[in-house]
Design a protein around this motif. Structure first.
Motif, PDB file in Angstrom:
ATOM      1  N   ARG A 196       8.115 -25.080 -15.340  1.00  0.00           N
ATOM      2  CA  ARG A 196       8.596 -23.708 -15.138  1.00  0.00           C
ATOM      3  C   ARG A 196       7.633 -22.929 -14.259  1.00  0.00           C
ATOM      4  NH1 ARG A 196      11.951 -20.203 -18.073  1.00  0.00           N
ATOM      5  NH2 ARG A 196      11.793 -18.111 -17.189  1.00  0.00           N
ATOM      6  N   ARG A 197       6.340 -23.093 -14.522  1.00  0.00           N
ATOM      7  CA  ARG A 197       5.349 -22.338 -13.744  1.00  0.00           C
ATOM      8  C   ARG A 197       5.381 -22.720 -12.271  1.00  0.00           C
ATOM      9  NH1 ARG A 197       0.531 -22.852 -11.544  1.00  0.00           N
ATOM     10  NH2 ARG A 197       0.324 -25.036 -12.164  1.00  0.00           N
ATOM     11  N   VAL A 198       5.349 -24.024 -11.973  1.00  0.00           N
ATOM     12  CA  VAL A 198       5.281 -24.433 -10.567  1.00  0.00           C
ATOM     13  C   VAL A 198       6.614 -24.199  -9.861  1.00  0.00           C
ATOM     14  CG1 VAL A 198       3.418 -26.088 -10.946  1.00  0.00           C
ATOM     15  CG2 VAL A 198       5.789 -26.867 -11.130  1.00  0.00           C
ATOM     16  N   LEU A 199       7.725 -24.300 -10.593  1.00  0.00           N
ATOM     17  CA  LEU A 199       9.015 -24.041  -9.964  1.00  0.00           C
ATOM     18  C   LEU A 199       9.174 -22.558  -9.641  1.00  0.00           C
ATOM     19  CD1 LEU A 199      11.620 -25.381  -9.015  1.00  0.00           C
ATOM     20  CD2 LEU A 199      12.567 -25.039 -11.303  1.00  0.00           C
ATOM     21  N   ARG A 495      20.522 -36.712 -22.431  1.00  0.00           N
ATOM     22  CA  ARG A 495      20.307 -35.365 -21.889  1.00  0.00           C
ATOM     23  C   ARG A 495      19.557 -35.457 -20.557  1.00  0.00           C
ATOM     24  NH1 ARG A 495      16.716 -30.760 -23.979  1.00  0.00           N
ATOM     25  NH2 ARG A 495      17.943 -28.877 -23.654  1.00  0.00           N
ATOM     26  N   PRO A 496      20.262 -35.701 -19.476  1.00  0.00           N
ATOM     27  CA  PRO A 496      19.593 -35.808 -18.171  1.00  0.00           C
ATOM     28  C   PRO A 496      18.792 -34.547 -17.859  1.00  0.00           C
ATOM     29  CG  PRO A 496      21.899 -36.466 -18.022  1.00  0.00           C
ATOM     30  CD  PRO A 496      21.716 -35.866 -19.375  1.00  0.00           C
ATOM     31  N   LYS A 497      17.679 -34.725 -17.162  1.00  0.00           N
ATOM     32  CA  LYS A 497      16.807 -33.622 -16.761  1.00  0.00           C
ATOM     33  C   LYS A 497      16.396 -32.776 -17.969  1.00  0.00           C
ATOM     34  CE  LYS A 497      19.454 -33.487 -12.516  1.00  0.00           C
ATOM     35  NZ  LYS A 497      20.414 -32.728 -11.716  1.00  0.00           N
ATOM     36  N   ALA A 498      16.019 -33.473 -19.034  1.00  0.00           N
ATOM     37  CA  ALA A 498      15.706 -32.768 -20.281  1.00  0.00           C
ATOM     38  C   ALA A 498      14.553 -31.788 -20.104  1.00  0.00           C
ATOM     39  CB  ALA A 498      15.370 -33.793 -21.375  1.00  0.00           C
ATOM     40  N   MET A 504      14.025 -24.144 -18.600  1.00  0.00           N
ATOM     41  CA  MET A 504      14.894 -23.014 -18.266  1.00  0.00           C
ATOM     42  C   MET A 504      15.711 -22.520 -19.453  1.00  0.00           C
ATOM     43  SD  MET A 504      14.293 -22.420 -15.097  1.00  0.00           S
ATOM     44  CE  MET A 504      15.655 -21.295 -14.823  1.00  0.00           C
ATOM     45  N   ALA A 505      15.355 -22.947 -20.663  1.00  0.00           N
ATOM     46  CA  ALA A 505      16.187 -22.688 -21.838  1.00  0.00           C
ATOM     47  C   ALA A 505      16.443 -21.205 -22.071  1.00  0.00           C
ATOM     48  CB  ALA A 505      15.537 -23.306 -23.079  1.00  0.00           C
ATOM     49  N   ASP A 506      15.485 -20.332 -21.751  1.00  0.00           N
ATOM     50  CA  ASP A 506      15.655 -18.910 -22.031  1.00  0.00           C
ATOM     51  C   ASP A 506      16.568 -18.211 -21.028  1.00  0.00           C
ATOM     52  OD1 ASP A 506      13.646 -19.411 -20.100  1.00  0.00           O
ATOM     53  OD2 ASP A 506      12.918 -17.349 -20.304  1.00  0.00           O
TER      54      ASP A 506
END
Length: 607
Positions: A196-199, A495-498, A504-506
């Motif tokens: 999440r941080r680097v994206l 669950r691809p790309k778990a 990105m769950a939030d």
């Protein structure tokens, strides 16, 4: 397209840039007491183009220090008082070429066509091009004899008279700290936070003044658009989101109409974060692959295997250009980069961990569309012996022109004599080694950059559109983060790309987060071949360029087109047909085309 050009006059380098592209911000020139830099694209940040160009000029101008290349999407020429440097970022989004003879460079340009001659073509290039759609960006060869490609991540040093002093590969500086495992020993949660941080940073670097995001209703493009919306909202510009466009195609008929509920959910979720974000939904029911194919394939600077898909993207990008967009972000690259790496099975096999191999192969087979035997063949056998595996498959599935045709085998319509004379086998070996390498689980990330984001069409349209495409998932930091994760902790067969889903769950709408299968664009391809198949056959039969008949068995190529039209073959075989058709169209329109710089602005070290 000639965005910048470097030539020598009276023994001194002379630098020119396209005036219209400078006005659009696609080309940036800066000067210092040490020299001048002309940068196509952006260094560091899309919004800070001038500052990034200065940092590049300063960093590479320091003698004795081997500075890593900064991140960004750029090609650059830097003219110092005592030397000239030519470079591209390691993702190699923006093309850059040079004409060389006898160890001396006579010109540099973003257009190979500008430097070359249609009367002196390089047949070895066409063999390399026909081995697969990743051949162009990582090979030195170009279609024109004497014209070479500056490779991604390379710094080429020239004397002030054009003498080649060296070509040095460099890589961007990246963090290498491993992710922190959770209390249960799993890396999943720590990996999700790091991703999440680097994206987020990758998206932040690519935000422009007016940014468009491709939104298809899939996990990848929706994730990029959500992060862009959140970042713009946090900046507090007005309502924080008025400069965000959500770019999508709408289909009301056919299979792709099934994507509409997901697209609606994605747009709704993005606008919760950025209420003023503007959906730009383009009706695409009447578009098909291969529309106006001779224009899209023929006018490119070099042949491009994905030219058949240009009509759809051109429709979307016209809409973005009319609204003044200066940056377009995509979700390209997520499939190979942020999903679990299937070639980990190859590592288990070569290290003798056969019991673990069997266990994980079953998990892959259960979670995918392949059986166990097919899974082992795809990720263990084929990477070890790619050419042999393809040859065996072609023998087993023979009977049609497209039967068993994979990524490297010589397509039957490529004449054997031409292939032997110009190194097709050597090209196929080189391509297979690039795709798989000695460690396929590592080569996947190298190859993903070229497989997932073919940008020649974006580049071809850049002057008209006023923007380049940019791909946050292919940012070096994102790739480096995923490379160092243990595959066992990333793999979730159901669950691809778990890791991306957790990262990105939030933000992800529930409908997008839950989906695991996306409708492919096969309908556009099928409709395009049915509509234009006859014209494509006529294009091949009427081709007048002598290289077409020398290279191809034209009746056999026409038969392959007809087989693809009837749905025979598979994605690999269709790629080979598409590449060949694009090459025929390119050769037919080669003569009489101009790739000049247009209205140009001279730049010197004193400007």
């Amino acid at each position: 397209m000639d965005a910048l050009r470097l030539e020598w006059a009276d023994g001194a380098p002379k630098l020119w840039t396209a005036a219209s592209m400078e006005r659009e911000g696609l080309v940036t020139t800066v000067s210092s007491p040490e020299g001048t830099a002309a940068v196509v694209g952006f260094v560091g940040s899309a919004r800070g183009r001038a500052a990034g160009a200065r940092r590049l000029l300063d960093a590479l101008g320091r003698r004795g220090a081997v500075a890593p290349l900064p991140a960004g999407d750029y090609a650059a020429v830097l003219v110092y008082r005592d030397r000239v440097l030519v470079t591209r970022d390691e993702q190699a989004r923006v093309p850059l070429f040079f004409r060389e003879s006898g160890g001396r460079v006579s010109a540099v340009s973003t257009s190979a066509r500008r430097l070359g001659s249609g009367s002196t073509l390089e047949p070895r290039y066409f063999c390399r091009y026909l081995t697969g759609n990743m051949a162009q960006p990582h090979a030195d060869l170009t279609p024109f004899a004497g014209v070479h490609r500056v490779l991604g991540g390379e710094v080429m040093e020239l004397s002030v008279t054009g003498r080649v002093r060296g070509r040095e590969p460099r890589r961007a500086r990246r963090a290498h700290d491993p992710p922190v495992p959770a209390a249960d020993g799993s890396y999943r949660h720590g990996a999700a936070e790091e991703l999440r941080r680097v994206l987020e940073e990758a998206v932040r670097r690519r935000l422009g003044t007016t940014t468009a995001c491709h939104v298809s209703g899939g996990l990848d493009s929706t994730s990029v658009a959500l992060l862009a919306a959140q970042l713009l909202a946090e900046e507090g510009e007005g309502d924080g989101s008025g400069n965000l466009l959500l770019l999508a195609g709408r289909f009301t008929t056919g299979e792709l109409a099934g994507e509409q509920p997901y697209l609606d959910a994605a747009v709704e979720g993005i606008r919760r974060l950025a209420p003023a974000a503007r959906p730009v939904i383009v009706d695409a029911d009447d578009v098909a692959d291969f529309d106006d194919f001779e224009h899209h394939a023929g006018d490119a600077d070099e042949p491009h295997a994905h030219a058949f898909r240009a009509p759809f993207w051109a429709r979307l990008h016209n809409a973005a250009a009319e609204l003044g967009c200066d940056t377009v972000l995509t979700g390209c690259g997520a499939d190979p980069v942020v999903d679990a790496n299937p070639f980990h099975l190859h590592r288990l096999a070569r290290t003798g961990k056969l019991r673990e191999l069997a266990r994980q192969a079953r998990a892959w087979a259960d979670g995918g569309e392949r059986g166990l035997r097919e899974t082992i063949h795809a990720y263990v056998v084929r990477p070890a012996l790619p050419l042999t595996a393809e040859r065996t498959g072609a023998l087993v599935r023979s009977g049609t022109v497209l039967g068993g045709l994979g990524s490297f085998n010589r397509p039957p319509w490529l004449r054997a004599a031409f292939a032997r004379a110009h190194g097709y086998r050597e090209a196929a070996i080189a391509e297979s080694r690039f795709v798989y390498g000695r460690r396929p689980e590592r080569s996947l990330y190298e190859a993903a950059n070229y497989l997932a984001a073919p940008d020649l069409l974006s580049w071809q349209r850049a002057r008209e559109d006023g923007f380049f495409l940019s791909h946050p998932f292919l940012d070096p930091e994102v790739i480096a983060t995923m490379r160092r994760l243990p595959t066992e902790d990333v793999l979730d067969p159901d669950r691809p790309k778990a890791v991306l889903r957790e990262a990105m769950a939030d933000l992800l709408p529930a409908r997008i987060s839950r989906r695991t299968v996306k409708i492919p664009f096969d309908g556009l391809y099928t409709r395009g071949l049915r509509t234009h198949g006859g014209a494509l056959v006529d294009l091949c039969r009427s081709a007048r360029h002598p290289l077409v008949a020398e290279m191809f068995d034209v009746p056999l190529l026409c038969r392959a087109v007809q087989e693809a039209r009837f749905g025979l073959g598979d994605a690999h075989a269709w790629d080979r047909v598409n590449s060949s058709l694009a090459l025929v169209a390119w050769l037919e329109r080669l003569e009489g085309r101009s790739s000049g710089v247009g209205a140009a602005r001279p730049v010197s070290a004193d400007s």
